[in-house]
Write a protein that holds these residues in place. Structure first.
Motif, mmCIF file in Angstrom:
data_model
loop_
_atom_site.group_PDB
_atom_site.id
_atom_site.type_symbol
_atom_site.label_atom_id
_atom_site.label_comp_id
_atom_site.label_asym_id
_atom_site.label_seq_id
_atom_site.Cartn_x
_atom_site.Cartn_y
_atom_site.Cartn_z
ATOM 1 N N GLU A 70 -16.855 -8.813 -2.416
ATOM 2 C CA GLU A 70 -15.509 -8.599 -2.913
ATOM 3 C C GLU A 70 -15.159 -9.563 -4.033
ATOM 4 N N CYS A 73 -18.174 -2.492 7.908
ATOM 5 C CA CYS A 73 -17.161 -1.899 7.025
ATOM 6 C C CYS A 73 -15.767 -1.990 7.646
ATOM 7 N N GLN A 79 0.827 -1.201 0.000
ATOM 8 C CA GLN A 79 0.000 0.000 0.000
ATOM 9 C C GLN A 79 0.866 1.259 0.000
ATOM 10 N N LYS A 123 -10.194 -7.141 3.287
ATOM 11 C CA LYS A 123 -11.135 -7.279 2.188
ATOM 12 C C LYS A 123 -12.050 -6.057 2.151
ATOM 13 N N PRO A 124 -11.496 -4.859 1.964
ATOM 14 C CA PRO A 124 -12.334 -3.652 2.008
ATOM 15 C C PRO A 124 -13.365 -3.635 0.892
ATOM 16 N N ASP A 182 -14.784 6.895 -2.730
ATOM 17 C CA ASP A 182 -15.176 6.403 -1.407
ATOM 18 C C ASP A 182 -16.532 5.707 -1.532
ATOM 19 N N PRO A 183 -16.558 4.392 -1.845
ATOM 20 C CA PRO A 183 -17.834 3.711 -2.100
ATOM 21 C C PRO A 183 -18.762 3.688 -0.900
ATOM 22 N N LYS A 190 -15.243 -2.154 -2.150
ATOM 23 C CA LYS A 190 -14.750 -1.246 -3.175
ATOM 24 C C LYS A 190 -15.825 -0.828 -4.182
ATOM 25 N N SER A 191 -16.880 -1.602 -4.334
ATOM 26 C CA SER A 191 -17.841 -1.359 -5.409
ATOM 27 C C SER A 191 -19.117 -0.714 -4.890
ATOM 28 N N ARG A 247 -9.543 3.755 5.098
ATOM 29 C CA ARG A 247 -9.057 3.217 3.835
ATOM 30 C C ARG A 247 -7.936 4.092 3.299
ATOM 31 N N LYS A 248 -7.437 3.750 2.139
ATOM 32 C CA LYS A 248 -6.424 4.585 1.509
ATOM 33 C C LYS A 248 -7.042 5.941 1.190
#
Length: 305
Positions: free
Chosen positions: A292, A224, A166, A232-233, A200-201, A235-236, A194-195
């Protein structure tokens, strides 16, 4: 861990909680109490996969039944350390004398480090009076951490590798953009760790009005954060909308129950709880949604686009 027999009270068959279990859930209960993984003090390392293998039940069915049994009977499971704690253990496996208790407590050295050990040390409710002093003395001694399991070591190594990856990705993005990515907004919920760059979903998708309650907000934030903790963040945004749609079908109470069970067992998917299953029999694709694992083309196919 000594290979000794374990006691099961025959009155279990008339216990009001046990009676309400399905045949599969009853088998899961008995398989845990008689498993080769059980020790003499009621807190022990328990692999769900081994329980499923010993009982002859397929893994998915066993883990769902195991979660239900733990919730109803008040058993506590640390999914990360893979440790099961049965608070009523001494009620049905009473030590005969202080010396016998000391021998039973020796099994603690084989239990991985977990917060459940502290709970165990404070629980003397079902011990006989002549063993209370011995238990207190032994629990005053720091419980050894024991040998770290291979799985825990691998998880630590993977976490370190991911952090390095990361950092490298962030450096590459900053070089390409010519400037550092902006920090996350102050209104971000605790779960949104998160990064800092990119969409930002979680915050981009509003919670539907039917789910917009304080209890669901809290459960969703914990979910979350759980997904981030297991690397396993989410993302969608489209997958989040699909998940919200399932929650609306189940109802807010069932959705919160499903989230709690998934977090407790370390799952990355959300499974329809029994309370919602009684209302309508689900089709296979309604039982779980592991967002995910779905790419954009698969999501469009499910949505009929």
């Amino acid at each position: 861990m000594a290979a000794k027999y374990r006691k099961i009270d025959p009155r279990i068959w008339s216990d009001e909680k046990f009676v309400d279990f399905t045949p599969t859930e009853k088998l899961v209960t008995l398989s845990v109490l008689t498993s080769s993984q059980v020790n003499r003090c009621g807190i022990f390392r328990f692999l769900i996969s081994t329980g499923a293998e010993e009982s002859g039940i397929d893994f998915d069915t066993y883990r769902i039944g195991f979660a239900k049994v733990c919730k109803v009977l008040g058993w506590k499971y640390d999914a990360k350390a893979k440790v099961l704690y049965i608070p009523t253990w001494w009620k049905y496996n009473e030590p005969q004398n202080p010396k016998n208790l000391i021998g039973n407590l020796d099994d603690l050295h084989d239990v991985p480090q977990t917060q459940l050990k502290s709970e165990f040390a404070l629980n003397s409710q079902y011990l006989p009076k002549h063993c209370l002093d011995t238990f207190s003395e032994r629990m005053a001694i720091p419980i050894g951490k024991g040998m770290a399991s291979q799985e825990q070591e691998q998880e630590q190594e993977q976490e370190q590798e991911q952090e390095q990856e990361q950092e490298q990705e962030q450096e590459q993005e900053q070089e390409q953009d010519g400037e550092a990515s902006p920090p996350p907004p102050a209104t971000s919920p605790p779960a949104a760790r998160r990064k800092p760059s990119g969409p930002d979903p979680i915050n981009d998708v509003p919670i539907p009005p039917t789910l917009n309650t304080p209890a669901f907000h809290d459960a969703w934030g914990q979910w979350c954060q759980h997904r981030i903790d297991i690397r396993k963040p989410i993302k969608s945004p489209i997958a989040i909308r699909m998940l919200f749609r399932k929650f609306e079908e189940w109802g807010v109470a069932a959705a919160i129950e499903a989230i709690d069970e998934s977090i407790m067992n370390g799952w990355r998917g959300v499974f329809k709880p029994d309370s919602a299953k009684r209302q309508a029999r689900p089709s296979p694709d309604e039982v779980s949604l592991e967002i995910e694992d779905m790419d954009e083309s698969k999501i469009d196919e499910v949505l009929g686009k």
